[in-house]
Design a protein around this motif. Sequence first.
Motif, PDB file in Angstrom:
ATOM      1  N   ALA A  67       0.839  -1.205   0.000  1.00 48.66           N
ATOM      2  CA  ALA A  67       0.000   0.000   0.000  1.00 48.66           C
ATOM      3  C   ALA A  67       0.871   1.252   0.000  1.00 48.66           C
ATOM      4  O   ALA A  67       0.570   2.229  -0.704  1.00 48.66           O
ATOM      5  N   GLU A  68       1.946   1.224   0.758  1.00 47.87           N
ATOM      6  CA  GLU A  68       2.864   2.365   0.793  1.00 47.87           C
ATOM      7  C   GLU A  68       3.540   2.563  -0.564  1.00 47.87           C
ATOM      8  O   GLU A  68       3.649   3.690  -1.053  1.00 47.87           O
ATOM      9  N   LEU A  70       2.334   1.679  -3.450  1.00 50.88           N
ATOM     10  CA  LEU A  70       1.309   2.194  -4.359  1.00 50.88           C
ATOM     11  C   LEU A  70       1.075   3.684  -4.159  1.00 50.88           C
ATOM     12  O   LEU A  70       0.890   4.439  -5.126  1.00 50.88           O
ATOM     13  N   GLN A  71       1.099   4.114  -2.909  1.00 48.07           N
ATOM     14  CA  GLN A  71       0.912   5.537  -2.615  1.00 48.07           C
ATOM     15  C   GLN A  71       2.075   6.349  -3.188  1.00 48.07           C
ATOM     16  O   GLN A  71       1.870   7.416  -3.778  1.00 48.07           O
ATOM     17  N   SER A  74       1.705   6.422  -6.946  1.00 51.56           N
ATOM     18  CA  SER A  74       0.619   7.324  -7.314  1.00 51.56           C
ATOM     19  C   SER A  74       1.085   8.780  -7.253  1.00 51.56           C
ATOM     20  O   SER A  74       0.785   9.572  -8.157  1.00 51.56           O
ATOM     21  N   GLY A  75       1.822   9.122  -6.214  1.00 50.45           N
ATOM     22  CA  GLY A  75       2.357  10.481  -6.103  1.00 50.45           C
ATOM     23  C   GLY A  75       3.308  10.813  -7.234  1.00 50.45           C
ATOM     24  O   GLY A  75       3.273  11.916  -7.795  1.00 50.45           O
TER      25      GLY A  75
END
Length: 118
Positions: A67-68, A70-71, A74-75
């Motif tokens: 999840a980290e 992916l974040q 995404s950024g």
Amino acid sequence: MMFESKKPVEQKLESLLSEERAAITMGDFSNLVHLAEEKEKIAARLRDSPISGQSMERLRENAARNAELLQIASGAIQQVLKRIEILRQGPSQLKTYDKSGQSSSLGNATGRTFERRA
């Protein structure tokens, strides 16, 4: 015996989380949809049976790490999209000053373009 029958399901989810991490780090985002669907199916099977606390913690850590990632991805994608939009808009105005200190703008605002020649 019931715990042993669910162990392959835990291993399958752990394997999918590893595949997901690899897809994220390689930028293979098209594969993430398929992996997410598979994770949902396996997670549903895990909900119906108890698993060891150690296994659950390991799965949570792997999922949180993904999840980290992916974040972060995404950024980075958002930054790239912003940069592309800036480049698509063309050059910004160039502000220059004459000998007396008066500023003038060159560029898109006046409809003229600024061309630099050697």
